[in-house]
Write a protein that holds these residues in place. Structure first.
Motif, PDB file in Angstrom:
ATOM      1  N   LEU A 112      -8.833  10.476   1.777  1.00 13.07           N
ATOM      2  CA  LEU A 112      -7.564   9.814   1.483  1.00 13.07           C
ATOM      3  C   LEU A 112      -6.577  10.144   2.592  1.00 13.07           C
ATOM      4  O   LEU A 112      -6.441  11.305   2.989  1.00 13.07           O
ATOM      5  CB  LEU A 112      -7.060  10.340   0.137  1.00 13.07           C
ATOM      6  N   GLN A 113      -5.902   9.113   3.112  1.00 13.24           N
ATOM      7  CA  GLN A 113      -4.920   9.316   4.176  1.00 13.24           C
ATOM      8  C   GLN A 113      -3.903   8.182   4.172  1.00 13.24           C
ATOM      9  O   GLN A 113      -4.154   7.113   3.631  1.00 13.24           O
ATOM     10  CB  GLN A 113      -5.613   9.420   5.531  1.00 13.24           C
ATOM     11  N   ASP A 114      -2.753   8.435   4.787  1.00 16.31           N
ATOM     12  CA  ASP A 114      -1.731   7.403   4.935  1.00 16.31           C
ATOM     13  C   ASP A 114      -2.154   6.480   6.071  1.00 16.31           C
ATOM     14  O   ASP A 114      -2.390   6.935   7.197  1.00 16.31           O
ATOM     15  CB  ASP A 114      -0.367   8.031   5.230  1.00 16.31           C
ATOM     16  N   MET A 115      -2.253   5.178   5.756  1.00 16.54           N
ATOM     17  CA  MET A 115      -2.739   4.209   6.731  1.00 16.54           C
ATOM     18  C   MET A 115      -1.583   3.430   7.354  1.00 16.54           C
ATOM     19  O   MET A 115      -0.517   3.308   6.760  1.00 16.54           O
ATOM     20  CB  MET A 115      -3.710   3.239   6.057  1.00 16.54           C
ATOM     21  N   PHE A 116      -1.839   2.856   8.526  1.00 13.50           N
ATOM     22  CA  PHE A 116      -0.810   2.140   9.261  1.00 13.50           C
ATOM     23  C   PHE A 116      -0.279   0.927   8.508  1.00 13.50           C
ATOM     24  O   PHE A 116       0.842   0.497   8.732  1.00 13.50           O
ATOM     25  CB  PHE A 116      -1.334   1.722  10.648  1.00 13.50           C
ATOM     26  N   TRP A 117      -1.061   0.352   7.585  1.00 14.21           N
ATOM     27  CA  TRP A 117      -0.611  -0.842   6.877  1.00 14.21           C
ATOM     28  C   TRP A 117       0.254  -0.526   5.659  1.00 14.21           C
ATOM     29  O   TRP A 117       0.716  -1.420   4.981  1.00 14.21           O
ATOM     30  CB  TRP A 117      -1.781  -1.737   6.486  1.00 14.21           C
ATOM     31  N   ASP A 119      -0.518   1.899   2.996  1.00 20.49           N
ATOM     32  CA  ASP A 119      -1.163   2.436   1.798  1.00 20.49           C
ATOM     33  C   ASP A 119      -1.653   3.845   2.058  1.00 20.49           C
ATOM     34  O   ASP A 119      -2.030   4.199   3.170  1.00 20.49           O
ATOM     35  CB  ASP A 119      -2.382   1.593   1.400  1.00 20.49           C
ATOM     36  N   ARG A 120      -1.674   4.640   1.012  1.00 24.85           N
ATOM     37  CA  ARG A 120      -2.463   5.877   0.989  1.00 24.85           C
ATOM     38  C   ARG A 120      -3.816   5.404   0.510  1.00 24.85           C
ATOM     39  O   ARG A 120      -3.949   4.823  -0.565  1.00 24.85           O
ATOM     40  CB  ARG A 120      -1.828   6.895   0.046  1.00 24.85           C
ATOM     41  N   TYR A 121      -4.885   5.631   1.299  1.00 26.80           N
ATOM     42  CA  TYR A 121      -6.137   4.903   1.115  1.00 26.80           C
ATOM     43  C   TYR A 121      -7.328   5.797   1.457  1.00 26.80           C
ATOM     44  O   TYR A 121      -7.275   6.569   2.410  1.00 26.80           O
ATOM     45  CB  TYR A 121      -6.109   3.693   2.051  1.00 26.80           C
ATOM     46  N   GLY A 122      -8.396   5.667   0.668  1.00 29.84           N
ATOM     47  CA  GLY A 122      -9.638   6.372   0.945  1.00 29.84           C
ATOM     48  C   GLY A 122     -10.804   5.726   0.213  1.00 29.84           C
ATOM     49  O   GLY A 122     -10.609   4.828  -0.607  1.00 29.84           O
TER      50      GLY A 122
END
Length: 140
Positions: A112-117, A119-122
């Protein structure tokens, strides 16, 4: 476990084939990992395999069943491992959902990580080979 057949709640409903007669186990996992609510469970005539199950996860429907190679016709190939599909969960707290899935036995594929678009996403994989993405919009 409900016995009334309630249909899907959205226009597109994933329907998973669970290999190795593990559909009942998959239901238990989805309950623990994603808070699934079981709506319908129908056993096949053999009294062992699940012909159909309907779950609700985060307000959306998910259907699943055990594999039934005898219904695929002559020349049909057996189901292989799931590939090329990601089931996406847009949730209120990605960290809590991600941690619960991992605690239930999911394998981390993409931390899980903060993405450039935004969202916090994994990604996690469930014990049945299906990949799930989990996301929450970051506060900005």
């Amino acid at each position: 476990m409900a016995t009334v057949n309630q249909g899907p709640t959205s226009g597109l409903t994933p329907h998973l084939v669970i290999l190795d007669n593990r559909a009942a186990e998959a239901i238990d996992f989805y309950k623990a990992a994603f808070g699934a609510e079981e709506r319908v469970r129908m056993l096949a005539d053999d009294g062992v395999r699940l012909m159909h199950a309907h779950l609700e996860i985060n307000g959306a429907s998910l259907m699943l069943n055990d594999d039934f190679p005898e219904y695929k016709g002559s020349g049909a190939t057996p189901e292989g491992p799931p590939a090329g599909t990601v089931l996406h969960l847009q949730v209120d707290d990605a960290d809590a959902w991600f941690d619960r899935a991992v605690a239930a036995g999911a394998t981390v594929r993409m931390p899980l990580q903060d993405m450039f678009w935004g969202d916090r996403y994994g990604h996690v994989s469930d014990p049945f080979g299906h990949v799930w993405s989990i996301a929450t919009p970051t506060k900005g």
